[in-house]
Scaffold this motif. Structure first.
Motif, PDB file in Angstrom:
ATOM      1  N   THR A 180     -10.312  -8.986 -11.588  1.00 24.39           N
ATOM      2  CA  THR A 180      -9.749  -7.789 -12.217  1.00 24.39           C
ATOM      3  C   THR A 180      -8.620  -7.152 -11.416  1.00 24.39           C
ATOM      4  O   THR A 180      -7.895  -6.311 -11.940  1.00 24.39           O
ATOM      5  CB  THR A 180     -10.857  -6.748 -12.432  1.00 24.39           C
ATOM      6  OG1 THR A 180     -11.327  -6.283 -11.163  1.00 24.39           O
ATOM      7  CG2 THR A 180     -12.010  -7.340 -13.213  1.00 24.39           C
ATOM      8  N   GLY A 181      -8.511  -7.495 -10.128  1.00 24.96           N
ATOM      9  CA  GLY A 181      -7.508  -6.851  -9.284  1.00 24.96           C
ATOM     10  C   GLY A 181      -7.924  -5.486  -8.777  1.00 24.96           C
ATOM     11  O   GLY A 181      -7.147  -4.809  -8.093  1.00 24.96           O
ATOM     12  N   ARG A 182      -9.154  -5.074  -9.074  1.00 28.44           N
ATOM     13  CA  ARG A 182      -9.662  -3.773  -8.625  1.00 28.44           C
ATOM     14  C   ARG A 182     -10.596  -3.970  -7.447  1.00 28.44           C
ATOM     15  O   ARG A 182     -11.385  -4.930  -7.392  1.00 28.44           O
ATOM     16  CB  ARG A 182     -10.416  -3.063  -9.755  1.00 28.44           C
ATOM     17  CG  ARG A 182      -9.595  -2.837 -11.023  1.00 28.44           C
ATOM     18  CD  ARG A 182      -8.664  -1.660 -10.866  1.00 28.44           C
ATOM     19  NE  ARG A 182      -9.421  -0.439 -10.627  1.00 28.44           N
ATOM     20  CZ  ARG A 182      -9.933   0.311 -11.621  1.00 28.44           C
ATOM     21  NH1 ARG A 182      -9.761  -0.041 -12.887  1.00 28.44           N
ATOM     22  NH2 ARG A 182     -10.581   1.431 -11.328  1.00 28.44           N
ATOM     23  N   THR A 242     -15.569   0.322 -19.139  1.00 31.11           N
ATOM     24  CA  THR A 242     -14.365   0.159 -19.957  1.00 31.11           C
ATOM     25  C   THR A 242     -13.082   0.340 -19.147  1.00 31.11           C
ATOM     26  O   THR A 242     -12.002  -0.034 -19.618  1.00 31.11           O
ATOM     27  CB  THR A 242     -14.380   1.158 -21.118  1.00 31.11           C
ATOM     28  OG1 THR A 242     -14.630   2.487 -20.611  1.00 31.11           O
ATOM     29  CG2 THR A 242     -15.470   0.803 -22.123  1.00 31.11           C
ATOM     30  N   THR A 243     -13.174   0.906 -17.935  1.00 32.35           N
ATOM     31  CA  THR A 243     -11.963   1.054 -17.122  1.00 32.35           C
ATOM     32  C   THR A 243     -11.400  -0.290 -16.699  1.00 32.35           C
ATOM     33  O   THR A 243     -10.244  -0.371 -16.296  1.00 32.35           O
ATOM     34  CB  THR A 243     -12.264   1.896 -15.873  1.00 32.35           C
ATOM     35  OG1 THR A 243     -13.319   1.257 -15.121  1.00 32.35           O
ATOM     36  CG2 THR A 243     -12.690   3.304 -16.255  1.00 32.35           C
ATOM     37  N   LEU A 244     -12.196  -1.360 -16.779  1.00 32.96           N
ATOM     38  CA  LEU A 244     -11.727  -2.698 -16.426  1.00 32.96           C
ATOM     39  C   LEU A 244     -11.120  -3.420 -17.608  1.00 32.96           C
ATOM     40  O   LEU A 244     -10.526  -4.492 -17.431  1.00 32.96           O
ATOM     41  CB  LEU A 244     -12.885  -3.542 -15.861  1.00 32.96           C
ATOM     42  CG  LEU A 244     -13.627  -2.996 -14.633  1.00 32.96           C
ATOM     43  CD1 LEU A 244     -14.757  -3.942 -14.250  1.00 32.96           C
ATOM     44  CD2 LEU A 244     -12.675  -2.791 -13.471  1.00 32.96           C
ATOM     45  N   PHE A 257     -12.303  -2.914 -26.307  1.00 28.73           N
ATOM     46  CA  PHE A 257     -13.394  -1.943 -26.193  1.00 28.73           C
ATOM     47  C   PHE A 257     -14.497  -2.225 -27.223  1.00 28.73           C
ATOM     48  O   PHE A 257     -15.687  -2.245 -26.899  1.00 28.73           O
ATOM     49  CB  PHE A 257     -12.867  -0.519 -26.371  1.00 28.73           C
ATOM     50  CG  PHE A 257     -12.126   0.011 -25.171  1.00 28.73           C
ATOM     51  CD1 PHE A 257     -11.996  -0.747 -24.018  1.00 28.73           C
ATOM     52  CD2 PHE A 257     -11.555   1.276 -25.189  1.00 28.73           C
ATOM     53  CE1 PHE A 257     -11.313  -0.269 -22.902  1.00 28.73           C
ATOM     54  CE2 PHE A 257     -10.874   1.769 -24.083  1.00 28.73           C
ATOM     55  CZ  PHE A 257     -10.754   0.991 -22.944  1.00 28.73           C
ATOM     56  N   ALA A 258     -14.091  -2.419 -28.471  1.00 26.38           N
ATOM     57  CA  ALA A 258     -15.086  -2.583 -29.544  1.00 26.38           C
ATOM     58  C   ALA A 258     -15.905  -3.857 -29.340  1.00 26.38           C
ATOM     59  O   ALA A 258     -17.140  -3.845 -29.477  1.00 26.38           O
ATOM     60  CB  ALA A 258     -14.389  -2.607 -30.901  1.00 26.38           C
ATOM     61  N   THR A 283      -7.516  -5.075 -18.128  1.00 24.59           N
ATOM     62  CA  THR A 283      -6.392  -4.139 -18.046  1.00 24.59           C
ATOM     63  C   THR A 283      -5.135  -4.819 -17.529  1.00 24.59           C
ATOM     64  O   THR A 283      -4.019  -4.433 -17.878  1.00 24.59           O
ATOM     65  CB  THR A 283      -6.758  -2.966 -17.120  1.00 24.59           C
ATOM     66  OG1 THR A 283      -7.231  -3.483 -15.871  1.00 24.59           O
ATOM     67  CG2 THR A 283      -7.834  -2.115 -17.740  1.00 24.59           C
ATOM     68  N   GLY A 284      -5.283  -5.847 -16.707  1.00 25.76           N
ATOM     69  CA  GLY A 284      -4.123  -6.550 -16.183  1.00 25.76           C
ATOM     70  C   GLY A 284      -3.537  -7.556 -17.147  1.00 25.76           C
ATOM     71  O   GLY A 284      -2.524  -8.184 -16.842  1.00 25.76           O
ATOM     72  N   GLY A 285      -4.194  -7.755 -18.303  1.00 27.06           N
ATOM     73  CA  GLY A 285      -3.699  -8.697 -19.298  1.00 27.06           C
ATOM     74  C   GLY A 285      -4.428 -10.019 -19.302  1.00 27.06           C
ATOM     75  O   GLY A 285      -4.270 -10.809 -20.249  1.00 27.06           O
ATOM     76  N   ALA A 286      -5.205 -10.344 -18.275  1.00 29.77           N
ATOM     77  CA  ALA A 286      -5.936 -11.615 -18.228  1.00 29.77           C
ATOM     78  C   ALA A 286      -7.072 -11.604 -19.244  1.00 29.77           C
ATOM     79  O   ALA A 286      -7.609 -10.556 -19.604  1.00 29.77           O
ATOM     80  CB  ALA A 286      -6.475 -11.860 -16.826  1.00 29.77           C
TER      81      ALA A 286
END
Length: 476
Positions: A196-198, A209-211, A217-218, A241-244
């Motif tokens: 995730t890069g986080r 959901t922040t990831l 989301f759904a 979130t990064g697009g992956a």
């Protein structure tokens, strides 16, 4: 400065002469016996001159036989020093203290007794008061066993936790522990940073959901909700979130009455290849032909929805362990023939029979079957195709194949097992008669008078049969 309160000191009788001065020998003996489980009266040489035992357990060990024996000889070797110290203190007039002494038992186990000795007169007599400690020893032994069991369980838990931590930290896919209700992240392994890069420490306490990208989301909520109500199923692709894109999977587990979710985020490169058996199962679930698997006793192990619809069963669970001959084949005829073919050749193709349900009349079907050999559990697979729509039915209820579809001897032989033999014989006769008339008309170039002569029939009989079989144009 705060003064700590001292421990309360022991309190003695204020006027013992008045309280016990008139106490008789019997009363004193009763008081000593009531206050102890065993009481010994020793002379100045430490020899037992009298015994009182109020404990049933101690009475069974032969304490009454200690009379005229030195008290020190009735104890184990490691307790002799304690007995000598108590006797010295009692003979010198000093107050002794409670000491635990062990007596040898008949079964090899020591008998623990707690004793207190005090002088009883100027003639050197000593009264020894004892309390049975066997119950306490048993409790102590049980407590020790429980403590050892707890320590073993704790050690196993520690080892399991160490293995869990090792797997958790070394996993190549991102693994997170979520709170089952709030969906907030409780724990995250180091692979979360790669996927995730986080930073794992930074996402602790954050909503899951922040990831994820907003578009996932759904799908993620649907998957987590389904995991809350089941043991977890196939993963679902989600966008981070990064697009992956990763494969999201979740499983529910409970700890300390709280529900948690074990969530995995697997990169596309590590996602498992789809199982071809899954596709096969999906096809069998949608194919219009009925399919059923049985054991060697013909008890149903599984069936597809088409079989349930054909037999009017409500669910697959209702069909399990039912005998297939309850639905398939004419009683005591068809299945015996099919099983003989399967055992001899290993397969069966397009066998004409009927299928029965709890409602309505039997329906015509074709059955193909195969044997799946297995040393542990061989099975039979049956493919059942409904062919009732192929065969029109006359007003009399006889399949139209007897008058319209049966065009050859091969077709007539296929009717064996589907219709009674007398109908097949009658159809065979009609078929031969019709073929002879058609051949005669062809030979005489549709000259009916000549055809009647060739067949050895009168013209009236020939016309009657032409009408019966619908041959020629009789309007002229």
């Amino acid at each position: 400065m705060t003064v700590q309160p001292s421990s309360p000191a022991a309190i003695a009788f204020r006027e013992p002469d008045q309280a016990f001065g008139g106490l008789g020998a019997d009363a004193a003996a009763g008081l000593v016996a009531a206050a102890s489980d065993v009481a010994l009266i020793l002379d100045r040489d430490g020899v037992i001159r009298d015994v009182s035992v109020s404990s049933d357990d101690l009475a069974g060990y032969g304490i009454g036989d200690w009379l005229n024996q030195p008290w020190i000889d009735t104890v184990t070797n490691e307790s002799k020093a304690k007995v000598a110290e108590m006797l010295d203190a009692a003979f010198s007039g000093h107050a002794s203290r409670w000491r635990q002494v062990n007596h040898p038992g008949d079964n090899g186990a020591d008998i623990p007794v707690r004793y207190f000795a005090l002088a009883a007169g100027d003639d050197g007599r000593v009264i020894v008061i004892g309390r049975d400690l066997q119950a306490s020893a048993i409790l102590q032994q049980r407590l020790l066993q429980v403590q050892q069991s707890v320590e073993r369980d704790y050690l196993r838990l520690r080892q399991a936790e160490q293995r869990y931590r090792l797997l958790f930290q070394s996993a190549s896919e991102a693994v997170l522990i979520l709170d089952g209700a709030s969906r907030r992240i409780r724990e995250a392994n180091p692979a979360v940073k790669m996927v995730t890069g986080r930073d794992p420490a930074a996402v602790i306490g954050q909503p899951f959901t922040t990831l994820l990208h907003a578009s996932s989301f759904a799908d993620a909520e649907d998957l987590l909700t389904s995991a809350n109500s089941s043991a977890g199923g196939a993963g679902s692709p989600v966008r981070l979130t990064g697009g992956a894109t990763c494969l999201l999977s979740a499983s529910l587990y409970r700890h300390d009455r709280a529900a948690s979710l074990l969530v995995r985020l697997t990169p596309e490169a590590l996602a498992p290849v789809a199982d071809p058996n899954t596709a096969l199962t999906a096809v069998l679930a949608r194919i219009p032909d009925a399919f059923v698997v049985t054991d060697t006793d013909l008890r149903i192990l599984t069936a597809n929805p088409a079989f349930l619809e054909l037999t009017h069963l409500a669910s697959r669970e209702e069909a399990l362990h039912l005998l297939l001959d309850r639905f398939l084949g004419r009683p005591q005829i068809d299945l015996r023939i099919m099983m003989g073919q399967l055992k001899e050749h290993g397969s069966l193709r397009n066998f004409a029979t009927v299928i029965r349900s709890g409602f309505g009349d039997p329906e015509e079907v074709e059955v193909s079957a195969v044997v799946v050999p297995d040393e542990v559990r061989p099975t039979y697979g049956f493919s059942i195709r409904n062919v009732s729509r192929r065969m029109a039915v006359t007003d009399s209820g006889t399949p139209a194949g007897l008058g319209a579809t049966a065009r050859s001897v091969e077709q007539l032989t296929q009717l064996i097992g589907r219709v009674p033999m007398k109908d097949i014989v009658r159809e065979s006769t009609d078929l031969i008669e019709k073929m002879c008339i058609e051949a005669a008309l062809t030979l005489t170039q549709d000259n009916r008078a000549s055809a009647a002569d060739v067949l050895g029939l009168s013209r009236q009989s020939l016309y009657s049969k032409l009408r019966r079989y619908g041959l020629g144009d009789l309007d002229d």
